[in-house]
Design a protein around this motif. Structure first.
Motif, short mmCIF file in Angstrom:
data_model
loop_
_atom_site.label_atom_id
_atom_site.label_comp_id
_atom_site.label_asym_id
_atom_site.label_seq_id
_atom_site.Cartn_x
_atom_site.Cartn_y
_atom_site.Cartn_z
N ASP A 1 46.88 76.48 41.93
CA ASP A 1 46.92 75.99 40.61
C ASP A 1 47.29 77.19 39.63
OD1 ASP A 1 46.78 73.94 38.78
OD2 ASP A 1 44.91 74.23 38.19
N TRP A 2 48.09 76.72 38.67
CA TRP A 2 48.67 77.83 37.63
C TRP A 2 47.91 77.33 36.54
CZ3 TRP A 2 53.98 80.37 38.46
CH2 TRP A 2 53.95 81.51 37.83
N GLY A 3 47.14 78.20 35.65
CA GLY A 3 46.50 77.90 34.45
C GLY A 3 47.44 78.09 33.28
N SER A 4 46.85 77.47 31.96
CA SER A 4 47.30 77.82 30.87
C SER A 4 47.10 79.25 30.39
CB SER A 4 46.83 76.87 29.68
OG SER A 4 45.24 76.84 29.61
N ASN A 5 46.30 80.01 31.08
CA ASN A 5 46.10 81.37 30.71
C ASN A 5 47.03 82.34 31.36
OD1 ASN A 5 44.92 80.76 33.21
ND2 ASN A 5 42.91 81.77 33.03
N ASN A 6 48.07 81.64 32.03
CA ASN A 6 49.05 82.11 32.91
C ASN A 6 48.53 83.00 34.14
OD1 ASN A 6 51.89 82.77 33.50
ND2 ASN A 6 51.92 84.57 32.14
N VAL A 7 47.45 82.54 34.70
CA VAL A 7 46.88 83.25 35.91
C VAL A 7 46.99 82.17 37.06
CG1 VAL A 7 44.74 84.01 36.87
CG2 VAL A 7 45.21 84.59 34.45
N LEU A 8 47.41 82.53 38.21
CA LEU A 8 47.55 81.89 39.25
C LEU A 8 46.43 81.83 40.30
CD1 LEU A 8 49.69 79.87 40.87
CD2 LEU A 8 50.26 82.05 42.00
N ALA A 9 45.88 80.81 40.66
CA ALA A 9 44.72 80.85 41.38
C ALA A 9 45.06 79.94 42.87
CB ALA A 9 43.32 79.98 40.90
N ILE A 10 44.77 80.88 43.85
CA ILE A 10 45.00 80.51 45.37
C ILE A 10 43.87 80.58 46.13
CG2 ILE A 10 45.98 82.65 45.88
CD1 ILE A 10 47.79 81.03 47.78
N GLY A 11 43.38 79.41 46.86
CA GLY A 11 42.26 79.57 47.83
C GLY A 11 42.72 79.98 49.14
N LEU B 1 42.91 85.63 42.32
CA LEU B 1 43.54 85.40 41.09
C LEU B 1 44.76 86.41 40.79
CD1 LEU B 1 40.38 85.01 39.01
CD2 LEU B 1 41.86 82.96 40.00
N TRP B 2 45.98 85.79 40.54
CA TRP B 2 46.99 86.63 40.23
C TRP B 2 47.49 86.62 38.64
CZ3 TRP B 2 52.20 86.06 39.21
CH2 TRP B 2 53.28 87.30 39.38
N ASN B 3 47.55 87.51 37.98
CA ASN B 3 47.87 87.45 36.49
C ASN B 3 49.41 87.67 36.41
OD1 ASN B 3 48.24 88.10 33.63
ND2 ASN B 3 46.21 88.45 33.60
N ALA B 4 50.12 86.67 35.94
CA ALA B 4 51.54 86.73 36.11
C ALA B 4 52.08 87.58 34.85
CB ALA B 4 52.03 85.33 35.51
N ALA B 5 51.35 87.78 33.77
CA ALA B 5 51.65 88.58 32.78
C ALA B 5 51.65 90.15 32.98
CB ALA B 5 50.90 88.56 31.38
N THR B 6 50.50 90.50 33.63
CA THR B 6 50.29 92.04 34.02
C THR B 6 50.55 92.13 35.44
OG1 THR B 6 48.08 91.51 34.80
CG2 THR B 6 48.36 92.27 32.44
N LYS B 7 50.98 91.27 36.21
CA LYS B 7 51.36 91.38 37.88
C LYS B 7 50.01 92.26 38.57
CE LYS B 7 55.31 89.83 37.01
NZ LYS B 7 55.21 89.57 35.56
N SER B 8 48.91 91.72 38.15
CA SER B 8 47.95 92.19 38.88
C SER B 8 47.04 90.97 39.54
CB SER B 8 46.99 93.11 38.01
OG SER B 8 46.50 92.17 36.64
N GLY B 9 46.28 91.31 40.48
CA GLY B 9 45.33 90.39 41.12
C GLY B 9 43.87 90.73 41.14
N THR B 10 43.05 89.51 41.24
CA THR B 10 41.60 89.81 41.48
C THR B 10 41.13 88.96 42.53
OG1 THR B 10 40.84 88.47 39.71
CG2 THR B 10 41.25 90.97 39.00
N THR B 11 39.89 89.27 43.15
CA THR B 11 39.35 88.32 44.17
C THR B 11 37.93 88.15 43.75
OG1 THR B 11 41.17 89.32 45.57
CG2 THR B 11 39.09 88.00 46.53
N PHE B 12 37.51 86.90 43.94
CA PHE B 12 36.01 86.48 43.97
C PHE B 12 35.89 85.56 45.12
CE2 PHE B 12 37.71 83.33 41.00
CZ PHE B 12 37.02 82.43 41.55
N SER B 13 34.49 85.70 45.46
CA SER B 13 34.02 84.67 46.44
C SER B 13 32.64 84.44 46.40
CB SER B 13 34.49 85.12 47.99
OG SER B 13 33.62 86.23 48.25
#
Length: 431
Positions: free
Chosen positions: A119-129, A136-148
Protein backbone atom coordinates in the motif's frame (compact mmCIF):
# COMPACT_ATOMS: atom_id res chain seq x y z
CA UNK A 1 -39.90 -6.63 -97.38
CA UNK A 2 -38.29 -5.10 -94.31
CA UNK A 3 -39.08 -1.54 -93.46
CA UNK A 4 -36.51 1.25 -93.33
CA UNK A 5 -36.79 1.32 -89.50
CA UNK A 6 -35.65 -2.29 -89.23
CA UNK A 7 -32.66 -1.66 -91.48
CA UNK A 8 -31.31 1.16 -89.27
CA UNK A 9 -28.19 0.18 -87.24
CA UNK A 10 -28.47 0.88 -83.49
CA UNK A 11 -25.24 1.92 -81.74
CA UNK A 12 -24.53 1.67 -78.02
CA UNK A 13 -22.92 5.16 -77.74
CA UNK A 14 -22.66 8.46 -79.57
CA UNK A 15 -19.51 8.78 -81.74
CA UNK A 16 -19.20 12.03 -83.69
CA UNK A 17 -18.06 11.91 -87.35
CA UNK A 18 -15.50 14.52 -88.39
CA UNK A 19 -16.77 14.25 -91.97
CA UNK A 20 -20.06 15.74 -90.82
CA UNK A 21 -18.42 18.77 -89.15
CA UNK A 22 -17.86 22.16 -90.79
CA UNK A 23 -14.22 22.58 -89.78
CA UNK A 24 -13.69 25.73 -91.83
CA UNK A 25 -16.54 27.54 -90.17
CA UNK A 26 -15.41 26.40 -86.70
CA UNK A 27 -11.94 27.81 -87.28
CA UNK A 28 -13.30 31.04 -88.67
CA UNK A 29 -15.70 31.44 -85.79
CA UNK A 30 -12.92 31.13 -83.27
CA UNK A 31 -10.26 33.27 -84.96
CA UNK A 32 -12.21 36.08 -86.63
CA UNK A 33 -12.44 39.17 -84.34
CA UNK A 34 -15.61 40.33 -86.07
CA UNK A 35 -17.71 38.10 -88.28
CA UNK A 36 -21.22 38.03 -89.65
CA UNK A 37 -23.68 35.66 -88.04
CA UNK A 38 -24.36 32.40 -89.72
CA UNK A 39 -27.93 33.38 -90.33
CA UNK A 40 -26.83 36.64 -92.07
CA UNK A 41 -27.75 39.06 -89.26
CA UNK A 42 -25.46 41.95 -88.25
CA UNK A 43 -23.44 41.38 -85.01
CA UNK A 44 -23.95 44.06 -82.38
CA UNK A 45 -20.98 46.12 -81.05
CA UNK A 46 -21.38 44.65 -77.56
CA UNK A 47 -21.32 41.15 -78.96
CA UNK A 48 -18.17 41.94 -80.96
CA UNK A 49 -16.48 43.31 -77.85
CA UNK A 50 -17.44 40.18 -75.92
CA UNK A 51 -16.02 37.91 -78.64
CA UNK A 52 -12.76 39.86 -78.67
CA UNK A 53 -12.47 39.65 -74.91
CA UNK A 54 -13.24 35.93 -75.05
CA UNK A 55 -10.48 35.32 -77.58
CA UNK A 56 -7.95 37.29 -75.52
CA UNK A 57 -8.76 35.92 -72.05
CA UNK A 58 -9.91 32.39 -72.68
CA UNK A 59 -8.33 31.31 -75.93
CA UNK A 60 -5.12 33.36 -75.44
CA UNK A 61 -5.32 34.37 -79.14
CA UNK A 62 -4.68 30.78 -80.13
CA UNK A 63 -6.06 29.27 -83.30
CA UNK A 64 -6.71 25.90 -81.66
CA UNK A 65 -8.64 25.10 -78.51
CA UNK A 66 -6.78 21.87 -77.71
CA UNK A 67 -2.98 22.13 -77.98
CA UNK A 68 -0.63 19.21 -77.41
CA UNK A 69 1.92 20.87 -75.13
CA UNK A 70 2.73 21.14 -71.47
CA UNK A 71 0.53 23.37 -69.36
CA UNK A 72 2.04 26.64 -68.27
CA UNK A 73 3.03 26.90 -64.63
CA UNK A 74 0.83 28.93 -62.37
CA UNK A 75 2.30 32.10 -60.94
CA UNK A 76 3.91 31.58 -57.58
CA UNK A 77 1.71 34.18 -55.97
CA UNK A 78 -1.43 32.31 -57.01
CA UNK A 79 -0.40 28.91 -55.62
CA UNK A 80 -1.56 28.17 -52.09
CA UNK A 81 1.48 27.69 -49.90
CA UNK A 82 1.05 25.73 -46.67
CA UNK A 83 3.32 26.72 -43.84
CA UNK A 84 4.21 23.72 -41.68
CA UNK A 85 3.98 25.80 -38.51
CA UNK A 86 0.41 26.81 -39.32
CA UNK A 87 -0.83 23.27 -39.80
CA UNK A 88 -2.80 21.78 -36.90
CA UNK A 89 -0.55 19.27 -35.16
CA UNK A 90 -1.91 16.02 -33.82
CA UNK A 91 -1.53 15.55 -30.09
CA UNK A 92 1.50 13.41 -29.50
CA UNK A 93 0.77 10.14 -27.76
CA UNK A 94 2.73 9.95 -24.57
CA UNK A 95 5.58 7.49 -24.39
CA UNK A 96 5.13 4.72 -21.84
CA UNK A 97 8.47 3.20 -20.77
CA UNK A 98 8.54 -0.57 -21.29
CA UNK A 99 11.09 -1.18 -18.53
CA UNK A 100 10.76 -0.61 -14.81
CA UNK A 101 12.15 2.70 -13.59
CA UNK A 102 13.44 1.13 -10.37
CA UNK A 103 13.70 -2.42 -9.02
CA UNK A 104 14.05 -3.20 -5.31
CA UNK A 105 14.46 -6.54 -3.56
CA UNK A 106 11.40 -7.93 -1.74
CA UNK A 107 12.71 -11.03 -0.04
CA UNK A 108 10.29 -13.45 1.69
CA UNK A 109 7.17 -11.94 0.16
CA UNK A 110 4.26 -14.38 0.41
CA UNK A 111 2.47 -15.56 -2.74
CA UNK A 112 -1.11 -15.88 -1.48
CA UNK A 113 -4.08 -14.43 -3.35
CA UNK A 114 -5.95 -13.97 -0.06
CA UNK A 115 -3.46 -11.42 1.29
CA UNK A 116 -2.85 -7.70 0.64
CA UNK A 117 0.76 -6.80 1.37
CA UNK A 118 1.38 -3.52 -0.51
CA UNK A 119 0.00 0.00 0.00
CA UNK A 120 1.18 3.52 -0.89
CA UNK A 121 0.00 6.18 1.55
CA UNK A 122 -0.88 9.83 1.03
CA UNK A 123 2.35 10.66 2.90
CA UNK A 124 4.25 9.27 -0.16
CA UNK A 125 5.54 6.30 1.84
CA UNK A 126 5.22 2.80 0.42
CA UNK A 127 4.59 -0.04 2.88
CA UNK A 128 5.20 -3.70 2.06
CA UNK A 129 4.80 -6.76 4.27
CA UNK A 130 7.60 -9.30 3.98
CA UNK A 131 6.90 -12.37 6.09
CA UNK A 132 6.70 -11.06 9.70
CA UNK A 133 8.23 -7.64 8.95
CA UNK A 134 6.89 -4.37 7.52
CA UNK A 135 9.25 -2.30 5.38
CA UNK A 136 8.62 1.38 4.65
CA UNK A 137 10.14 3.12 1.63
CA UNK A 138 9.96 6.91 1.44
CA UNK A 139 9.54 7.84 -2.22
CA UNK A 140 10.60 11.45 -1.62
CA UNK A 141 13.90 10.71 0.10
CA UNK A 142 14.47 7.27 -1.50
CA UNK A 143 15.16 5.84 1.97
CA UNK A 144 13.71 2.89 3.84
CA UNK A 145 12.93 1.81 7.40
CA UNK A 146 11.81 -1.46 8.95
CA UNK A 147 9.68 -2.36 11.93
CA UNK A 148 8.31 -5.60 13.28
CA UNK A 149 6.40 -6.80 16.30
CA UNK A 150 8.00 -9.41 18.49
CA UNK A 151 5.70 -12.45 18.45
CA UNK A 152 6.25 -15.84 19.93
CA UNK A 153 4.80 -17.66 16.96
CA UNK A 154 6.39 -15.33 14.34
CA UNK A 155 3.03 -14.77 12.66
CA UNK A 156 3.36 -13.31 9.17
CA UNK A 157 1.82 -10.05 8.03
CA UNK A 158 -1.45 -10.74 6.18
CA UNK A 159 -2.64 -7.24 5.23
CA UNK A 160 -1.54 -3.60 5.48
CA UNK A 161 -3.33 -0.32 4.74
CA UNK A 162 -2.58 3.38 5.28
CA UNK A 163 -5.19 5.68 6.79
CA UNK A 164 -6.40 8.45 4.41
CA UNK A 165 -4.24 11.09 6.13
CA UNK A 166 -1.14 8.86 6.03
CA UNK A 167 -0.55 9.05 9.79
CA UNK A 168 -1.59 5.53 10.81
CA UNK A 169 -0.69 2.19 9.25
CA UNK A 170 -2.99 -0.76 9.92
CA UNK A 171 -1.07 -4.05 10.09
CA UNK A 172 -2.92 -7.38 10.30
CA UNK A 173 -1.10 -10.50 11.48
CA UNK A 174 -1.61 -14.19 10.96
CA UNK A 175 -2.47 -14.80 14.63
CA UNK A 176 -5.69 -12.74 14.05
CA UNK A 177 -4.33 -9.58 15.75
CA UNK A 178 -4.65 -6.13 14.21
CA UNK A 179 -2.25 -3.30 15.09
CA UNK A 180 -2.61 0.39 14.30
CA UNK A 181 0.90 1.84 14.13
CA UNK A 182 2.00 5.47 14.33
CA UNK A 183 3.90 6.06 11.08
CA UNK A 184 6.17 8.70 12.64
CA UNK A 185 7.34 6.75 15.69
CA UNK A 186 6.54 3.12 14.85
CA UNK A 187 4.62 2.80 18.13
CA UNK A 188 1.47 0.69 18.28
CA UNK A 189 -1.42 3.05 19.03
CA UNK A 190 -4.24 0.51 19.14
CA UNK A 191 -4.17 -3.27 19.31
CA UNK A 192 -7.27 -5.29 18.38
CA UNK A 193 -7.38 -8.98 19.18
CA UNK A 194 -9.49 -11.06 16.86
CA UNK A 195 -10.96 -14.53 16.85
CA UNK A 196 -8.21 -17.14 16.84
CA UNK A 197 -10.14 -19.15 14.22
CA UNK A 198 -9.77 -16.45 11.57
CA UNK A 199 -7.31 -13.78 10.45
CA UNK A 200 -7.64 -10.48 8.60
CA UNK A 201 -7.14 -10.83 4.81
CA UNK A 202 -8.12 -7.33 3.62
CA UNK A 203 -8.40 -3.80 4.99
CA UNK A 204 -10.11 -0.60 3.84
CA UNK A 205 -10.39 2.77 5.62
CA UNK A 206 -13.75 4.50 5.36
CA UNK A 207 -12.36 7.54 7.19
CA UNK A 208 -9.43 8.35 9.47
CA UNK A 209 -11.37 6.82 12.36
CA UNK A 210 -13.31 3.91 10.81
CA UNK A 211 -11.49 0.84 9.50
CA UNK A 212 -13.18 -2.07 7.72
CA UNK A 213 -11.70 -5.56 7.90
CA UNK A 214 -12.38 -8.70 5.88
CA UNK A 215 -11.49 -12.01 7.52
CA UNK A 216 -10.76 -15.56 6.48
CA UNK A 217 -14.12 -16.79 7.80
CA UNK A 218 -16.04 -14.47 5.44
CA UNK A 219 -16.93 -11.84 8.04
CA UNK A 220 -16.65 -8.10 7.35
CA UNK A 221 -16.51 -5.74 10.33
CA UNK A 222 -16.25 -1.97 10.85
CA UNK A 223 -14.07 -0.72 13.72
CA UNK A 224 -14.16 2.77 15.21
CA UNK A 225 -10.70 3.25 16.65
CA UNK A 226 -11.90 6.12 18.87
CA UNK A 227 -14.18 3.91 20.97
CA UNK A 228 -13.49 1.32 23.60
CA UNK A 229 -16.07 -1.01 22.07
CA UNK A 230 -14.55 -0.69 18.64
CA UNK A 231 -16.64 -3.13 16.57
CA UNK A 232 -19.56 -0.98 15.40
CA UNK A 233 -20.97 -2.78 12.38
CA UNK A 234 -20.78 -6.04 10.43
CA UNK A 235 -21.70 -7.22 6.95
CA UNK A 236 -23.17 -10.68 6.33
CA UNK A 237 -22.77 -12.31 2.94
CA UNK A 238 -19.45 -14.04 2.22
CA UNK A 239 -18.85 -17.69 3.08
CA UNK A 240 -15.07 -17.87 2.48
CA UNK A 241 -12.04 -15.56 2.72
CA UNK A 242 -12.68 -11.90 1.88
CA UNK A 243 -9.72 -11.13 -0.40
CA UNK A 244 -10.48 -7.49 -1.24
CA UNK A 245 -12.30 -4.48 0.20
CA UNK A 246 -12.78 -1.05 -1.42
CA UNK A 247 -14.80 1.98 -0.31
CA UNK A 248 -16.19 4.12 -3.11
CA UNK A 249 -14.73 7.36 -1.67
CA UNK A 250 -13.24 8.81 1.50
CA UNK A 251 -16.56 8.97 3.32
CA UNK A 252 -18.05 6.49 0.91
CA UNK A 253 -21.52 5.21 0.58
CA UNK A 254 -20.72 1.97 -1.22
CA UNK A 255 -18.43 -0.81 -0.04
CA UNK A 256 -17.31 -3.47 -2.51
CA UNK A 257 -15.98 -6.83 -1.36
CA UNK A 258 -14.60 -9.80 -3.30
CA UNK A 259 -13.79 -13.24 -2.01
CA UNK A 260 -12.71 -16.82 -2.47
CA UNK A 261 -16.38 -17.75 -2.90
CA UNK A 262 -16.23 -16.11 -6.38
CA UNK A 263 -18.70 -13.42 -5.27
CA UNK A 264 -18.68 -9.64 -5.49
CA UNK A 265 -20.85 -7.83 -2.94
CA UNK A 266 -21.84 -4.17 -3.04
CA UNK A 267 -23.03 -2.77 0.27
CA UNK A 268 -24.90 0.45 0.97
CA UNK A 269 -23.53 1.90 4.21
CA UNK A 270 -26.46 4.30 4.52
CA UNK A 271 -29.05 1.53 4.66
CA UNK A 272 -29.51 -0.59 7.80
CA UNK A 273 -30.96 -4.07 7.52
CA UNK A 274 -33.78 -3.47 9.97
CA UNK A 275 -34.56 -1.69 13.22
CA UNK A 276 -33.59 -4.74 15.26
CA UNK A 277 -30.23 -4.94 13.41
CA UNK A 278 -28.90 -1.37 13.52
CA UNK A 279 -25.31 -2.60 13.37
CA UNK A 280 -25.68 -4.35 10.01
CA UNK A 281 -25.59 -2.73 6.60
CA UNK A 282 -27.77 -3.63 3.66
CA UNK A 283 -26.39 -5.94 0.98
CA UNK A 284 -27.31 -4.00 -2.14
CA UNK A 285 -26.10 -6.42 -4.84
CA UNK A 286 -24.81 -9.97 -4.76
CA UNK A 287 -22.87 -10.60 -7.98
CA UNK A 288 -22.02 -14.18 -8.95
CA UNK A 289 -20.85 -13.68 -12.56
CA UNK A 290 -17.20 -14.52 -11.87
CA UNK A 291 -16.04 -18.14 -11.99
CA UNK A 292 -12.95 -17.81 -9.80
CA UNK A 293 -11.53 -15.90 -6.83
CA UNK A 294 -12.17 -12.15 -6.92
CA UNK A 295 -9.34 -10.11 -5.40
CA UNK A 296 -9.02 -7.38 -8.06
CA UNK A 297 -11.43 -4.54 -7.19
CA UNK A 298 -11.35 -0.77 -7.61
CA UNK A 299 -13.81 2.13 -7.93
CA UNK A 300 -13.47 4.56 -10.81
CA UNK A 301 -12.29 7.94 -9.41
CA UNK A 302 -14.20 9.95 -12.04
CA UNK A 303 -17.46 7.93 -11.95
CA UNK A 304 -18.47 7.32 -8.35
CA UNK A 305 -20.90 4.49 -9.15
CA UNK A 306 -18.60 2.53 -11.49
CA UNK A 307 -16.87 -0.56 -10.10
CA UNK A 308 -14.31 -2.75 -11.89
CA UNK A 309 -13.62 -6.34 -10.81
CA UNK A 310 -11.24 -9.04 -12.06
CA UNK A 311 -11.49 -12.82 -11.88
CA UNK A 312 -8.78 -15.32 -11.01
CA UNK A 313 -7.23 -18.35 -12.69
CA UNK A 314 -10.39 -19.89 -14.12
CA UNK A 315 -12.07 -16.61 -15.04
CA UNK A 316 -9.64 -14.18 -16.79
CA UNK A 317 -12.34 -11.47 -17.10
CA UNK A 318 -12.54 -7.79 -16.19
CA UNK A 319 -16.14 -6.75 -15.53
CA UNK A 320 -17.65 -3.31 -14.97
CA UNK A 321 -20.66 -2.77 -12.72
CA UNK A 322 -23.17 -0.02 -12.06
CA UNK A 323 -23.39 0.15 -8.27
CA UNK A 324 -26.87 1.66 -8.34
CA UNK A 325 -28.68 -1.12 -10.21
CA UNK A 326 -26.04 -3.88 -10.25
CA UNK A 327 -25.98 -4.12 -14.05
CA UNK A 328 -22.86 -5.48 -15.76
CA UNK A 329 -21.80 -2.76 -18.20
CA UNK A 330 -19.03 -4.67 -19.96
CA UNK A 331 -16.91 -7.82 -19.73
CA UNK A 332 -13.44 -8.30 -21.25
CA UNK A 333 -11.58 -11.61 -21.46
CA UNK A 334 -7.90 -10.84 -20.81
CA UNK A 335 -6.59 -14.35 -21.46
CA UNK A 336 -4.96 -14.75 -18.03
CA UNK A 337 -5.60 -14.45 -14.32
CA UNK A 338 -6.45 -10.91 -13.19
CA UNK A 339 -4.53 -10.51 -9.92
CA UNK A 340 -4.92 -6.80 -9.18
CA UNK A 341 -6.58 -3.75 -10.68
CA UNK A 342 -5.91 -0.01 -10.36
CA UNK A 343 -7.64 3.04 -11.86
CA UNK A 344 -5.68 6.13 -12.85
CA UNK A 345 -6.84 9.04 -10.70
CA UNK A 346 -6.42 11.61 -13.50
CA UNK A 347 -7.64 9.90 -16.69
CA UNK A 348 -9.93 7.11 -17.79
CA UNK A 349 -7.20 4.47 -17.79
CA UNK A 350 -7.02 1.15 -16.04
CA UNK A 351 -3.97 -0.91 -15.04
CA UNK A 352 -4.25 -4.64 -14.41
CA UNK A 353 -1.68 -7.21 -13.31
CA UNK A 354 -1.79 -10.81 -14.46
CA UNK A 355 -0.49 -14.30 -13.90
CA UNK A 356 0.36 -17.20 -16.20
CA UNK A 357 1.55 -17.23 -18.94
CA UNK A 358 3.12 -13.76 -19.22
CA UNK A 359 2.90 -12.27 -15.69
CA UNK A 360 2.53 -8.84 -17.27
CA UNK A 361 0.97 -5.49 -16.44
CA UNK A 362 -1.58 -4.21 -18.97
CA UNK A 363 -2.71 -0.61 -19.40
CA UNK A 364 -6.24 -0.24 -20.79
CA UNK A 365 -8.09 2.73 -22.23
CA UNK A 366 -11.60 3.02 -20.82
CA UNK A 367 -14.26 2.84 -22.28
CA UNK A 368 -12.93 1.29 -25.50
CA UNK A 369 -10.87 -1.24 -23.47
CA UNK A 370 -8.06 -1.20 -26.00
CA UNK A 371 -4.60 -2.17 -24.78
CA UNK A 372 -2.33 0.88 -24.63
CA UNK A 373 0.75 -0.90 -23.26
CA UNK A 374 1.97 -4.17 -21.82
CA UNK A 375 4.83 -4.20 -19.32
CA UNK A 376 6.97 -7.28 -18.72
CA UNK A 377 9.34 -7.48 -15.78
CA UNK A 378 8.09 -10.17 -13.39
CA UNK A 379 8.64 -13.90 -13.63
CA UNK A 380 5.65 -14.89 -11.48
CA UNK A 381 2.08 -13.66 -11.08
CA UNK A 382 1.83 -10.03 -9.98
CA UNK A 383 -0.46 -10.12 -6.96
CA UNK A 384 0.18 -6.64 -5.55
CA UNK A 385 -0.27 -3.16 -7.06
CA UNK A 386 -0.13 0.29 -5.46
CA UNK A 387 -0.26 3.74 -7.04
CA UNK A 388 1.67 6.82 -6.02
CA UNK A 389 -0.45 9.57 -4.41
CA UNK A 390 1.28 12.04 -6.74
CA UNK A 391 0.24 10.10 -9.83
CA UNK A 392 2.37 8.68 -12.60
CA UNK A 393 4.23 5.86 -10.81
CA UNK A 394 2.84 2.44 -9.90
CA UNK A 395 4.57 -0.17 -7.73
CA UNK A 396 4.14 -3.89 -8.34
CA UNK A 397 5.32 -6.87 -6.29
CA UNK A 398 5.35 -10.60 -7.04
CA UNK A 399 6.61 -13.94 -5.74
CA UNK A 400 9.84 -13.42 -7.74
CA UNK A 401 10.87 -11.24 -4.76
CA UNK A 402 11.11 -8.00 -6.72
CA UNK A 403 9.38 -4.67 -6.17
CA UNK A 404 9.16 -2.79 -9.48
CA UNK A 405 8.30 0.86 -10.09
CA UNK A 406 6.70 1.80 -13.43
CA UNK A 407 6.07 5.23 -14.97
CA UNK A 408 2.83 4.05 -16.50
CA UNK A 409 0.23 6.72 -15.71
CA UNK A 410 0.34 10.29 -16.98
CA UNK A 411 1.67 12.69 -14.38
CA UNK A 412 -0.86 15.48 -13.77
CA UNK A 413 0.27 18.98 -14.69
CA UNK A 414 0.46 21.45 -11.80
CA UNK A 415 -2.42 23.94 -11.86
CA UNK A 416 -1.61 27.38 -13.21
CA UNK A 417 -1.70 30.16 -10.60
CA UNK A 418 -4.81 32.25 -10.95
CA UNK A 419 -4.25 35.87 -11.84
CA UNK A 420 -5.28 38.34 -9.17
CA UNK A 421 -8.00 40.28 -10.94
CA UNK A 422 -9.42 42.00 -7.86
CA UNK A 423 -7.93 45.52 -7.42
CA UNK A 424 -6.04 46.06 -4.15
CA UNK A 425 -6.76 42.46 -3.07
CA UNK A 426 -3.53 42.43 -1.04
CA UNK A 427 -4.80 45.19 1.23
CA UNK A 428 -7.25 44.48 4.03
CA UNK A 429 -8.19 48.16 4.53
CA UNK A 430 -8.52 50.87 1.86
CA UNK A 431 -8.51 54.46 3.03
Amino acid sequence: MASSRSRRVEYDRFIPFRSAMDMDFARCALTMPSRPQRDGSIESPSSAAYQKLLVQCILKNRTRIFAFKSASESPADKVCQFDEDDRPHKKQQRRIPKDADRVLAAYDIIDDDRLNLLDWGSNNVLAIGLNDTVHLWNAATKSGTTFSRALEDNSPVTSISWSPDGKVLAVALGNSDLDLVDAATGRVLVGIQGDSHSFVCSLAWRSNAILTTGRSDGSVVDYDIRKDDRAICDYKGHRLEVCSLKWSELFGRYLASGGKDKLVHIWDARMAVANHHPCQHQLLHKISNHTSTVRALDWCPTRSNLLASGGGRNDHCIKFWNAVNGVCLNSIDTGSEVCALLWDKNKSELLTSHGFPNNQLTLWNYTSMTRKAELFGHSSRVLYLAGSPLGGVVASAAEDETLNFWNVFETPKPPKPEANTVPFAQFSVIR
